[in-house]
Each structure stands twice: as structure tokens, then as C-alpha cells.
Design an enzyme around this catalytic site. Structure first.
Site, short mmCIF file in Angstrom:
data_model
loop_
_atom_site.label_atom_id
_atom_site.label_comp_id
_atom_site.label_asym_id
_atom_site.label_seq_id
_atom_site.Cartn_x
_atom_site.Cartn_y
_atom_site.Cartn_z
N HIS A 25 15.77 23.49 5.30
CA HIS A 25 16.22 24.89 5.28
C HIS A 25 15.45 25.74 6.29
CE1 HIS A 25 17.97 28.47 3.31
NE2 HIS A 25 16.82 29.04 3.65
N GLU A 26 14.13 25.65 6.23
CA GLU A 26 13.31 26.47 7.12
C GLU A 26 13.42 26.02 8.57
OE1 GLU A 26 12.12 29.20 6.14
OE2 GLU A 26 12.53 28.84 4.03
#
Length: 377
Positions: A25-26
Site C-alpha cells: 500500500h505505502e
């Protein structure tokens, strides 16, 4: 010794699972920020005390923190890790620094960076599903009972977890989704089910019970239902798929999970489904441990894909603090051509943060109640 084994089965898989999904995600935010020319100050897996860190050539500090319940990318000029408002000292940045500071980017770039996180979760699921379908084969949830709802037709008939349903009214059942299809075809409200329990075949005949459900168009109706949930385990079919076929199936599977999650959330909001079904971090740890303890590596990977889709989808909900809340604000700025002032943003994000905390507490309470019943009931 037993506590050490349980730690290995439940804590380690959970930390690995969450670490991978948070990184994906990051990294979505990170890579698009880099492509947009935005300086990433910090890329962290976890929160709190730094356990390990290093700084790369472009000034980004990569670190692993003590609390492995999330992560963040903090950009130059941000007041905090959520990018909710600009740093009070952002105005003191030099003109060169402002060119790469997040608060000074146009809303289109900000929108792309924010959407990249959930997009990475979806892309990850599609890629992994494609690899499974192409190299291993199609997967399916077997018609094995994982949970029996109280006061349901199945409970009254004596169906129990781990029963494998073979036929319904003489029609063969291959996948778990076939159960609903066959039950929907029953017109007289009476079901004859052949099942396999501990290696022995059994036949049960009993009346179905009508349960109010929400249809795809949002309307509700009563229909006869069995009242069972599937197991977490999957089975691999021998059907070989081409690369194009695998991609197609991966996209269909990803959409199916998204649609089912949205329908479930909608039912909870409208009261058609109990909020007690909402689970949180403890539930994820429990399920990841159960799968690692009882199932194969493939079940664990598929579970990770399902969670990745849900993580991406939930982050798109229009709640301040989540990526979806940022999306709404940036779309407003694009339409109006004006930037929303920091004071309003700060208020909105405080409200959003309070809502998220409340949901987390509620979900954790549900998880603990579920665990209590599991251990002591």
C-alpha cells in the site's frame, strides 16, 4: 512450550501478512510520489519507536517501527504522516524545496499519489491471482461448512462445521457457491442433503427457513436459506488457463470480492446485517493463524489477496484520514479551483480520526467476544 508454538502460528504469520500488505500500500504512494517529483521524507512499516532505519541517496528514511499495525509515507511539507495538513513551517521552505513539497503540488498530482495506495493493493491481488491461476490452477471454495448460523435450518437439522455437502435434492454440489444456487431452486421449501462427515455419508431431510436478505438492486426479500458459512480453506481445480485467461479470472475474482464486501458493508449500514460481524485486527490475526496452522501456503496467499483487496477498498471510503477522504477533498479543489483551508481540513480529519478509532474499538470488542465464545463456549 505451547505458548511458543501458538506465538509462531498466530503472531508471526500475522506480522508477515500485515507487513507485506502495508508495504504494498505505502509503496504505491511512494512510487507515484517519486514519479510526480515529490520528496518522500519517511517510508515506515509500523508506528512508534524505530527499530531499524536507513536513508537512501534521495533523502528518504526507510524504517521499521515497533508497532506493526500499519505504516505511512510522509512527504516533504506534511504536518503529519496522514498528509492531512501542511506543516506550519512549510512556508519557510525554499522555492526549490516547494517544487518537491507535497502541499505545493497541484490537486491532480495529489489525487494520483493518494489513489496509488489502494491501487497498489488491487494490482497486487490481481498479479498474485493471475500467477496462481496460470501456474497452479483455478481455485475454489469447497462445499464444506465452516460455520452454522444459530436458529437456522442447518442448525435445526444437525449440520455441523466440517460437514462436506455432496448433493442438494439429488443435484451434485461442487463449490460452496453451488449451495445457494441449489437452495434458490427449491420450490417446496424441503431440502434433502447428502453430506460427508468423518468419512461417512449421511442424508438429512428437513424444511428450510426463510431469511430476509438484500438483493443486488438494494431491495430486500425473504428467501429459503440453509444458514451456513464456508471454510477459509480452498481447493485447486485441475483446469489449466492461458495467461490471458488467468488475467481475466483474476480480474473477475477481484471484482467478486469487492462487490461482496460492498454489499456486506451496505447491509450493515442499513441494518440488514448485524454489526457483530465486523472484525478487526484481532480477527485478522486469528484467521491468519488458523490458516497457517490448518491449511496450506496457497490458502495463506489467497487470504492475503482477499485482505489486500479489502484494504484497498476500505481506504477508498470517503472518510477523512483514509485515502478516500483525501480523494473527496482534492476533487472538490479540482472542481472549485480553490484549496480548502488548513483549519477546515484539520477539523474534518479530527472527526474522521475519531470515527476510525470508534470503529476499531467496536471491531476489537466483537473480536474479543468471538474469541471468548471460541475458547469457553
Amino acid at each position: 512450550m505451547e505458548w511458543l508454538i501458538n506465538t509462531l502460528y498466530y503472531v508471526v504469520p500475522f506480522v508477515v501478512l500485515l507487513g507485506i500488505l502495508v508495504f504494498v500500500h505505502e509503496f504505491g504512494h511512494f512510487i507515484v510520489a517519486r514519479l510526480c517529483g515529490v520528496q518522500v521524507e519517511t517510508f515506515s512499516i509500523g508506528f512508534g519507536k524505530t527499530l531499524w532505519s536507513r536513508k537512501d541517496k534521495r533523502g528518504t528514511e526507510w524504517k521499521i517501527s515497533a508497532v506493526p499495525l500499519g505504516g505511512y509515507c510522509q512527504f516533504l511539507g506534511d504536518a503529519d504522516a496522514s498528509s492531512s495538513t501542511a506543516d506550519d513551517k512549510a512556508s519557510e521552505l525554499s522555492e526549490e524545496q516547494k517544487k518537491v513539497a507535497f502541499p505545493y503540488q497541484n490537486p491532480f498530482k495529489k489525487l494520483a499519489i493518494v489513489l496509488a495506495g489502494p491501487g497498489a493493493n488491487y494490482l497486487f491481488a490481481v498479479i498474485v491471482f493471475t500467477a496462481i491461476f496460470f501456474f497452479v490452477g483455478k481455485i475454489a471454495f469447497p462445499p464444506v461448512v465452516g460455520e452454522v448460523f444459530p436458529d437456522s435450518a442447518a442448525a435445526s437439522a444437525g449440520i455441523i462445521p466440517n460437514d462436506r455437502i455432496l448433493t442438494i435434492n439429488g443435484n451434485k454440489v461442487t463449490h460452496f457457491e453451488d449451495i445457494r444456487k441449489e437452495v434458490d431452486l427449491i420450490t417446496e421449501g424441503q431440502a434433502t442433503i447428502e453430506l460427508l462427515r468423518d468419512g461417512k455419508e449421511m442424508t438429512l431431510t428437513f424444511p428450510l427457513k426463510e431469511i430476509e436478505v438484500q438483493e443486488f438492486d438494494g431491495k430486500t426479500s425473504k428467501r429459503p436459506m440453509l444458514g451456513v458459512k464456508s471454510v477459509n480453506a480452498i481447493e485447486v481445480e485441475q483446469e489449466k488457463l492461458s495467461l490471458v485467461g488467468a488475467v481475466k479470472e483474476a480480474l473477475l475474482e477481484t471484482w467478486s470480492v469487492t462487490e461482496a464486501t460492498l454489499r456486506g458493508v451496505g447491509q450493515m449500514i442499513t441494518g440488514k446485517r448485524s454489526g457483530e460481524e465486523l472484525g478487526g485486527i484481532v480477527r485478522i490475526a486469528e484467521m491468519s493463524g488458523d490458516i497457517s496452522k490448518q491449511s496450506s501456503w496457497l490458502d495463506f496467499v489467497v487470504f492475503m489477496c482477499l485482505l489486500s483487496i479489502n484494504l484497498g477498498l476500505i481506504n477508498l471510503f470517503p472518510i477523512p484520514v483514509l485515502d478516500g477522504g483525501h480523494v473527496v477533498l482534492y476533487l472538490i479543489e479540482i472542481v472549485t479551483g480553490k484549496e480548502i483551508n488548513n483549519r477546515l481540513k484539520e477539523t474534518l480529519f479530527k472527526v474522521g480520526f475519531s470515527l476510525i478509532i470508534a470503529l476499531m474499538v467496536f471491531a476489537t470488542w466483537n473480536d474479543m467476544v468471538r474469541l471468548f465464545h471460541r475458547w469457553f463456549a
